[in-house]
Write an enzyme that holds these catalytic residues in place. Sequence first.
Site, mmCIF file in Angstrom:
data_model
loop_
_atom_site.group_PDB
_atom_site.id
_atom_site.type_symbol
_atom_site.label_atom_id
_atom_site.label_comp_id
_atom_site.label_asym_id
_atom_site.label_seq_id
_atom_site.Cartn_x
_atom_site.Cartn_y
_atom_site.Cartn_z
ATOM 1 N N ARG A 1 -8.572 -0.593 4.129
ATOM 2 C CA ARG A 1 -7.437 0.321 3.872
ATOM 3 C C ARG A 1 -6.393 -0.319 3.599
ATOM 4 N NH1 ARG A 1 -6.414 4.720 7.564
ATOM 5 N NH2 ARG A 1 -5.123 5.337 5.580
ATOM 6 N N CYS B 1 -5.487 12.779 11.659
ATOM 7 C CA CYS B 1 -6.373 11.422 11.629
ATOM 8 C C CYS B 1 -6.281 10.834 12.891
ATOM 9 C CB CYS B 1 -5.645 10.314 10.562
ATOM 10 S SG CYS B 1 -3.994 10.045 11.279
ATOM 11 N N LYS C 1 0.760 -1.218 0.090
ATOM 12 C CA LYS C 1 -0.024 0.178 0.166
ATOM 13 C C LYS C 1 0.791 1.345 -0.104
ATOM 14 C CE LYS C 1 -1.623 1.395 3.966
ATOM 15 N NZ LYS C 1 -1.406 3.079 4.240
ATOM 16 N N ASN C 2 1.898 1.336 0.765
ATOM 17 C CA ASN C 2 2.699 2.445 0.955
ATOM 18 C C ASN C 2 3.845 2.735 -0.012
ATOM 19 O OD1 ASN C 2 1.146 3.120 3.454
ATOM 20 N ND2 ASN C 2 2.751 2.391 4.664
ATOM 21 N N ARG D 1 -0.554 14.815 12.268
ATOM 22 C CA ARG D 1 0.109 14.634 10.852
ATOM 23 C C ARG D 1 0.175 15.810 10.097
ATOM 24 N NH1 ARG D 1 -1.423 9.209 9.712
ATOM 25 N NH2 ARG D 1 -0.045 9.319 8.037
ATOM 26 N N ASP E 1 4.363 0.998 12.252
ATOM 27 C CA ASP E 1 2.953 0.303 11.521
ATOM 28 C C ASP E 1 3.119 -1.066 12.072
ATOM 29 O OD1 ASP E 1 3.261 2.064 8.270
ATOM 30 O OD2 ASP E 1 2.622 2.589 10.293
HETATM 31 C C1 EPZ Z 1 4.040 7.229 5.948
HETATM 32 O O1 EPZ Z 1 3.165 8.084 6.684
HETATM 33 C C2 EPZ Z 1 3.318 5.986 6.205
HETATM 34 N N1 EPZ Z 1 1.950 6.212 5.328
HETATM 35 C C3 EPZ Z 1 2.505 5.710 7.648
HETATM 36 O O2 EPZ Z 1 1.812 4.383 7.284
HETATM 37 C C4 EPZ Z 1 3.779 5.410 8.445
HETATM 38 O O3 EPZ Z 1 3.334 5.290 9.849
HETATM 39 C C5 EPZ Z 1 4.814 6.648 8.543
HETATM 40 O O4 EPZ Z 1 5.152 7.155 6.962
HETATM 41 C C6 EPZ Z 1 5.972 6.409 9.119
HETATM 42 O O5 EPZ Z 1 6.556 5.301 9.004
HETATM 43 C C7 EPZ Z 1 2.173 5.962 3.825
HETATM 44 O O6 EPZ Z 1 3.297 5.664 3.430
HETATM 45 C C8 EPZ Z 1 0.858 6.125 3.058
HETATM 46 P P1 EPZ Z 1 5.717 10.599 8.088
HETATM 47 P P2 EPZ Z 1 3.718 9.667 6.657
HETATM 48 O O7 EPZ Z 1 5.831 11.971 7.354
HETATM 49 O O8 EPZ Z 1 4.360 9.791 5.283
HETATM 50 C C9 EPZ Z 1 5.730 14.115 11.597
HETATM 51 C C10 EPZ Z 1 0.020 2.990 7.817
HETATM 52 O O9 EPZ Z 1 -0.347 2.549 8.776
HETATM 53 N N2 EPZ Z 1 5.840 14.858 10.467
HETATM 54 O O10 EPZ Z 1 7.031 9.906 8.092
HETATM 55 O O11 EPZ Z 1 2.542 10.624 6.971
HETATM 56 C C11 EPZ Z 1 4.318 13.383 11.697
HETATM 57 O O12 EPZ Z 1 3.516 14.054 12.446
HETATM 58 C C12 EPZ Z 1 0.642 4.542 7.655
HETATM 59 O O13 EPZ Z 1 0.245 2.395 6.638
HETATM 60 C C13 EPZ Z 1 5.708 16.414 10.561
HETATM 61 O O14 EPZ Z 1 6.027 16.614 11.740
HETATM 62 O O15 EPZ Z 1 4.492 9.709 7.843
HETATM 63 C C14 EPZ Z 1 4.718 12.032 12.490
HETATM 64 O O16 EPZ Z 1 4.676 12.223 13.598
HETATM 65 C C15 EPZ Z 1 0.309 5.127 8.916
HETATM 66 N N3 EPZ Z 1 5.787 17.284 9.641
HETATM 67 C C16 EPZ Z 1 6.189 11.696 12.012
HETATM 68 O O17 EPZ Z 1 6.493 12.995 11.276
HETATM 69 C C17 EPZ Z 1 5.660 16.871 8.386
HETATM 70 O O18 EPZ Z 1 5.735 17.807 7.360
HETATM 71 C C18 EPZ Z 1 6.287 10.757 10.919
HETATM 72 O O19 EPZ Z 1 5.558 11.257 9.636
HETATM 73 C C19 EPZ Z 1 5.595 15.458 8.178
HETATM 74 C C20 EPZ Z 1 5.704 14.526 9.132
#
Ligand code: EPZ
Length: 445
Positions: free
Chosen positions: A421, A135, A41-42, A140, A324
Amino acid sequence: MPEADISLQSWLQIGQGIGMESLKIVGGRALRGQIEIGGSKNATLPILAVSLLCPETLLLRNVPKLSDVSSMLHLVRHLGCTLQVEGKQLLLNTATITTEDAPYDIVRKMRTSILVLGPLLGRFGKARVSLPGGCAIGTRPIDLHLKGFRQMGAEISLEQGYISAVVPGRRLQGAEIELEFASVGATQNLMMAAVLADGVTCITRSAREPEIAQLADCLNSMGADVRGAGSTRIEIHGVQQLHEATYAIEVDRIQSGSYAMMVAASGGQAFLGGMNLEHLGQAREVLTHAGVEMTQYPDGVEVRAATLCPIDVVTAPYPGFPTDLQAQLMVLLSLADGRSTICEKIFENRFMHVPELQRMGADIQLEGDCAIINATPADERTHLGGAAVMATDLRASFCLIMLGLVAEGVTLVQRLYHLDRGYEDITTKLLALGADVKRGKVDAF
Ligand code: EPZ
């Protein structure tokens, strides 16, 4: 309706109309058998956004049939991408866009929609995308995405809940971008924006997840020039245009780890087709230490339950233990003999499964961003009993099923739309592994 339209509709309607279904589980069976793990998915979601970068066709294979994928397909089609289905292959073509506006009613369904921002800015120099909002697992934010786009020359304003972005002179400029956090989404969005930029963009402290390397592989197969994906320094040398390509989505490492823990928690043994231990990072050592015995074969992994052992784990960006798989590990450790701790360092609210697991008798205490799990050996375990429980988010819903398969009696997991999902055909897979499960509008508990 012509067959091609039927298969197209089958992709666009995934998850619709089954929102409030439940899964009824009779616990106590060890899982045995073989299943195939589907595409990631990711990896798929950013790669669907890649179709917006190219005026020619992107042919994708092994795309998982998930509701999040359906949501992204709706979004790219809304923007002007044409979608064809040929058997199990998806053909996407965005010769041009018909709008650069990604509306709230589409984006709110799946926050990963924000990944269309990079491609729209990179190719067309303008975009208007609804702020994704938070969410269940956290606020996020996307500040790192927007900061990087600004460094590449985009002018961005936030108005009425939308991100309005425009690139004076239409073409983004290469930039040196250091991420404050190894954000997966920010790394992906900026990579996609940079492939058509003028000059070289360097992203440091970039995320290293396998999905980053897969995105880079797909972009490079279309004529991009992305170097260093998988490391903490990614260089993107801008090119004039991308061209058609065919790309096969790799197997989902999170689904693989989820099912491996489910089989071990049940005390069973199974073959997970397509699973690749190389993609698990430190999760491989953690699962092995916790009692999941995994043997790699060319076409998948044989999983069997060894003695479950307590362990202390902290979630971290790849190659650390993935957030995850946190909920799933919590169930596994609820069955080990002793005291374990799991600290969640990626998201601020990713323990919503804990109250539901406690209702089934798991002994879990929360202290700040850590969970303390006290577990007793199977022959002393009388306290784990089935219950009606509520799924709260994608990975939490899987962990509730894991415990329901082990607990005494019947468990009813409600709000399965969360599960659809990210877990394809889970009922079919569970039945193939010998589980006693029934899915439907089962409200009689
Ligand atoms: C990706 O989400 C994955 N989703 C998530 O999987 C996964 O948990 C996450 O990476 C971490 O590995 C997809 O790939 C579609 P991040 P993403 O940006 O990109 C903070 C699942 O269950 N952050 O690495 O949104 C954020 O708040 C899902 O499959 C900022 O502060 O994750 C979080 O605390 C859930 N500012 C942390 O970084 C930003 O601009 C990680 O977020 C971006 C992120």
